[in-house]
Design an enzyme around this catalytic site. Sequence first.
Site, PDB file in Angstrom:
ATOM      1  N   GLY A  16      22.531  -4.114  43.546  1.00  0.00           N
ATOM      2  CA  GLY A  16      23.093  -3.199  44.544  1.00  0.00           C
ATOM      3  C   GLY A  16      22.264  -3.219  45.816  1.00  0.00           C
ATOM      4  N   ARG A  77      25.861 -10.103  42.265  1.00  0.00           N
ATOM      5  CA  ARG A  77      25.558 -10.112  40.832  1.00  0.00           C
ATOM      6  C   ARG A  77      25.914 -11.512  40.362  1.00  0.00           C
ATOM      7  NH1 ARG A  77      26.726  -4.332  41.659  1.00  0.00           N
ATOM      8  NH2 ARG A  77      24.697  -3.426  41.228  1.00  0.00           N
ATOM      9  N   THR A 131      16.321   0.065  45.561  1.00  0.00           N
ATOM     10  CA  THR A 131      17.476   0.753  44.972  1.00  0.00           C
ATOM     11  C   THR A 131      17.577   2.165  45.534  1.00  0.00           C
ATOM     12  OG1 THR A 131      18.312   1.800  42.942  1.00  0.00           O
ATOM     13  CG2 THR A 131      16.015   1.181  42.927  1.00  0.00           C
ATOM     14  N   ASP A 133      18.729   4.526  43.916  1.00  0.00           N
ATOM     15  CA  ASP A 133      18.714   5.462  42.779  1.00  0.00           C
ATOM     16  C   ASP A 133      17.349   6.059  42.452  1.00  0.00           C
ATOM     17  OD1 ASP A 133      21.400   5.359  42.314  1.00  0.00           O
ATOM     18  OD2 ASP A 133      21.264   3.631  40.976  1.00  0.00           O
ATOM     19  N   ASP A 135      15.214   5.353  40.319  1.00  0.00           N
ATOM     20  CA  ASP A 135      15.015   5.614  38.882  1.00  0.00           C
ATOM     21  C   ASP A 135      14.036   4.631  38.245  1.00  0.00           C
ATOM     22  OD1 ASP A 135      16.702   3.502  39.288  1.00  0.00           O
ATOM     23  OD2 ASP A 135      18.011   3.948  37.598  1.00  0.00           O
TER      24      ASP A 135
END
Length: 328
Positions: A16, A77, A131, A133, A135
Amino acid sequence: MSDSKVSKIGVLTSGGDSPGMNAAVRAVVRTGLYHGLDMYGVMRGYSGMVEDDIFKMESRSVANIIQRGGTILKTARCKEFFEYEGRKKAYDNLKKRGIDGLVVIGGDGSFNGALKFSKEFDIPCIGLPGTIDKDIAGTDFTIGFDTAVNTAVEAIDKIRDTADAHDRLFIIEVMGRDAGYIALHSGIATGAEHILIPEKKTDIDQVVKSLQEKEKRRKLVNLIVVAEGDEFGGAEEVAKHVKGKLPHIDTRVCILGHIQRGGSPTCLDRLIASRMGYHAVESLMVGRHNVMVGIQNNKMHYTPLENAVKAKQKINEEWMKIVKILAS
Ligand code: ADP
């Protein structure tokens, strides 16, 4: 650490996209050139390695990109990279140019690919956490999170104005399929009443009860921020439930979507991308191989790729308590 010397480095962005990837590419390329290394850009993540879409980069190749979202190297990807044959092809393409070090800017999926590749072949890899995110364990920052969360905050502030004008309940969905950081941080920063995240079980009846109580107290603005991967469901699911229980409340849904990925990176994202990019090249040069470069307590922190793909950054329980107290 090993003493092998690196002379040609490839850089790619994978998985991403996140704002600040360009700043990281720029830092990697310019640091390498400063040390007299040859620098190569790989297009579309691992796809460019497999399909031999690799080009030499000079200082001018990364001019005027520090402020741009997305990634000039494109990202993708790549299915073939999951198979040994794909990775072997990728290796041959790097090897024929003499590339002997790789910097992968991406999320934990990309690090999984880098880990496998580095175990099978003699090309060391460095991961940079790119990222939105946030995380990833082993770093306080990931490239892109700050921009994404600020975009969410700006949008939610605007929604709050209209929620306030009409006495509406807004249920706002932010990105985060597996991670609730964007929801948690943007929700706290915009004074949301409830924040629903994948890492915590959602007690939807408790949410409804608290809305009823607030209604009695004539508390007007109501914002609920939901991460798209919340275990109860996204904003639409939550709204359906709330409307079923409280049909008289004017309830609206807003899904912020991909605006959270784009845009010019914030100062913080540019800074961490520059710092991490610089240290990625330094790491390859001193033989600190197959690690993710992170920042912890304002110091560089190196996590072996093996560990970086295993551990997820946990949600700090204190934040959940703060949400509850401040939204009362
Ligand atoms: P992100 O890096 O954002 O988490 P993905 O999970 O989509 O993104 O991973 C990006 C790419 O990394 C994949 O398309 C694939 O090419 C490669 N990759 C991910 N996991 C593996 C794996 N287990 N083995 C080999 N390659 C992988």
